[in-house]
Design an enzyme around this catalytic site. Structure first.
Site, short mmCIF file in Angstrom:
data_model
loop_
_atom_site.label_atom_id
_atom_site.label_comp_id
_atom_site.label_asym_id
_atom_site.label_seq_id
_atom_site.Cartn_x
_atom_site.Cartn_y
_atom_site.Cartn_z
N ASP A 16 0.87 -1.19 0.00
CA ASP A 16 0.00 0.00 0.00
C ASP A 16 0.90 1.23 0.00
OD1 ASP A 16 -3.23 0.28 0.85
OD2 ASP A 16 -2.05 2.11 1.09
N ASN A 74 -5.38 -3.92 -7.02
CA ASN A 74 -6.59 -3.40 -6.35
C ASN A 74 -6.51 -1.91 -6.04
OD1 ASN A 74 -8.92 -3.55 -4.24
ND2 ASN A 74 -7.15 -2.86 -3.06
N TYR A 127 -13.08 8.42 -13.22
CA TYR A 127 -13.23 7.10 -12.59
C TYR A 127 -13.81 6.11 -13.61
CZ TYR A 127 -14.17 3.64 -8.95
OH TYR A 127 -14.17 2.50 -8.19
N LYS A 167 -11.88 2.77 -15.08
CA LYS A 167 -12.38 1.41 -14.82
C LYS A 167 -12.75 0.68 -16.13
CE LYS A 167 -11.70 1.38 -10.42
NZ LYS A 167 -10.69 0.49 -9.82
N1 LIG Z 1 -15.90 0.43 -2.44
C1 LIG Z 1 -16.59 0.42 -3.56
O1 LIG Z 1 -17.80 0.71 -3.58
C2 LIG Z 1 -15.92 0.02 -4.84
C3 LIG Z 1 -16.71 -0.29 -5.95
C4 LIG Z 1 -16.11 -0.66 -7.13
C5 LIG Z 1 -14.73 -0.75 -7.22
N2 LIG Z 1 -13.97 -0.44 -6.14
C6 LIG Z 1 -12.51 -0.51 -6.30
O2 LIG Z 1 -11.98 -1.32 -5.29
C7 LIG Z 1 -10.60 -0.97 -5.09
C8 LIG Z 1 -10.35 -0.82 -3.60
O3 LIG Z 1 -11.09 0.27 -3.12
P1 LIG Z 1 -11.78 0.31 -1.68
O4 LIG Z 1 -13.21 0.54 -1.90
O5 LIG Z 1 -11.33 -0.85 -0.86
O6 LIG Z 1 -11.18 1.69 -1.16
P2 LIG Z 1 -10.19 2.05 0.05
O7 LIG Z 1 -10.04 3.52 -0.04
O8 LIG Z 1 -10.70 1.45 1.33
O9 LIG Z 1 -8.82 1.32 -0.32
C9 LIG Z 1 -7.95 1.76 -1.33
C10 LIG Z 1 -6.51 1.52 -0.90
O10 LIG Z 1 -5.66 1.92 -1.98
C11 LIG Z 1 -4.55 2.60 -1.43
N3 LIG Z 1 -3.96 3.49 -2.44
C12 LIG Z 1 -4.44 4.68 -2.89
N4 LIG Z 1 -3.60 5.22 -3.79
C13 LIG Z 1 -2.57 4.34 -3.93
C14 LIG Z 1 -1.38 4.33 -4.69
N5 LIG Z 1 -1.07 5.35 -5.51
N6 LIG Z 1 -0.55 3.27 -4.59
C15 LIG Z 1 -0.85 2.24 -3.77
N7 LIG Z 1 -1.94 2.21 -2.98
C16 LIG Z 1 -2.79 3.24 -3.06
C17 LIG Z 1 -5.11 3.36 -0.24
O11 LIG Z 1 -4.09 3.75 0.67
C18 LIG Z 1 -6.10 2.35 0.32
O12 LIG Z 1 -5.48 1.51 1.28
C19 LIG Z 1 -10.37 0.30 -5.91
O13 LIG Z 1 -9.73 -0.02 -7.12
C20 LIG Z 1 -11.78 0.80 -6.16
O14 LIG Z 1 -11.87 1.59 -7.31
C21 LIG Z 1 -14.52 -0.06 -4.97
#
Ligand SMILES: NC(=O)c1ccc[n+]([C@@H]2O[C@H](COP(=O)([O-])OP(=O)(O)OC[C@H]3O[C@@H](n4cnc5c(N)ncnc54)[C@H](O)[C@@H]3O)[C@@H](O)[C@H]2O)c1
Length: 251
Positions: free
Chosen positions: A36, A89, A156, A160
């Site tokens: 991370d 992720n 976004y 995606k």
């Molecule tokens: N939560 C939702 O509703 C949802 C829906 C669809 C897709 N997603 C996708 O799921 C994935 C995880 O998101 P989440 O919902 O768990 O969010 P989250 O914010 O809880 O986790 C994202 C993590 O990515 C890390 N991060 C951010 N920028 C970074 C970088 N440059 N390098 C390395 N790490 C980095 C952050 O520190 C964090 O720990 C993302 O790709 C998001 O787009 C989430």
């Protein structure tokens, strides 16, 4: 699931879906590299995995920095000998909810850098390693926003759709090289990213739930189950696919 002793990297694994996925791999006795941009949160996840008897280590990586991605994979291979699985992720949502004409260039560049270029960098370096060792499995975390239109967040959506496209195109290229590449497309799922969206207005949660046939948001652990299955040999004839986990929203 067949994941015991698999060497697995998960980016953005300090929080939300990535953290839940790292813990599930740990529970399946994989050797987990929790990566991370925030080392402290990654280390917390490592501590939770090891407290449950699993094996994990933390590496700080900003996926927008190619050299850091190279270091992540080099260090993993140096320590563990190979890379069986990578889960790309790490992702961000963008700060502003604005229509295309008003979309800020800052948000555009930041979101594309993490969600699209970051995934490309990780795919490229991981595929080189997987080619050298003769096998590998990759799971990209895309989104429902990569399959359907979503308003007020063009960067976004673009990022995606790109992840879905990169998943399918690379899967086509490497099918004969014993490298499988798949993606998950979560709908609204409890995490810090969703909290950011919910903070826009007090009734945002209720508004969003009206579009979800199952009437609730997903849990990060529910997305993690699909990621682990796609990563494992249980899905060994599956490549270039997206699994949508959205409580029916896409219907
Ligand atoms: N939560 C939702 O509703 C949802 C829906 C669809 C897709 N997603 C996708 O799921 C994935 C995880 O998101 P989440 O919902 O768990 O969010 P989250 O914010 O809880 O986790 C994202 C993590 O990515 C890390 N991060 C951010 N920028 C970074 C970088 N440059 N390098 C390395 N790490 C980095 C952050 O520190 C964090 O720990 C993302 O790709 C998001 O787009 C989430």
């Amino acid at each position: 699931m067949k994941l015991e002793n698999k060497i697995v990297i998960i980016t953005g694994a300090g929080s939300g879906i990535g953290a839940a996925t790292a813990k599930l791999f740990g529970a399946h006795k994989a050797i987990v590299v929790v990566s991370d941009i925030n080392l402290e949160s990654a280390q917390k996840v490592v501590d939770e995995i090891t407290a449950e008897g699993g094996t994990a280590s933390a590496i700080e990586t900003d996926v927008t920095q190619f050299e850091q991605v190279e270091t992540l994979i080099e260090q993993t291979v140096k320590t563990h000998g190979q890379l069986d699985v990578i889960v790309n992720n790490a992702g961000i949502g963008g700060k502003h909810q604005l229509k295309t004409a008003d979309h800020t260039h800052d948000d555009w560049h930041n979101v594309i850098a993490v969600n699209q270029t970051g995934v490309f960098y990780c795919m490229q370096v991981a595929i080189k390693q997987m080619l050298a060792q003769g096998h590998g499995s990759m799971v990209n975390v895309a989104s429902l926003a990569g399959l359907k239109a979503s308003g007020n967040n063009l960067s976004y959506s673009a990022s995606k759709y790109a992840v879905v496209g990169m998943t399918k195109s690379a899967a086509l290229e490497y099918g004969r090289k014993n490298i499988r590449i798949n993606a998950v497309c979560p709908g609204f799922t409890h995490s810090a990213l969703l909290d950011q969206l919910l903070s826009i207005s007090p009734d945002m949660g209720d508004k969003l739930k009206r579009f979800i046939p199952m009437g609730r948001f997903g849990e990060a652990t529910e997305i993690a189950e699909a990621i682990c299955w796609l990563a494992s040999e249980n899905s060994k004839f599956v490549t270039g696919q997206t699994i949508t986990l959205d409580g029916g929203t896409s219907l």
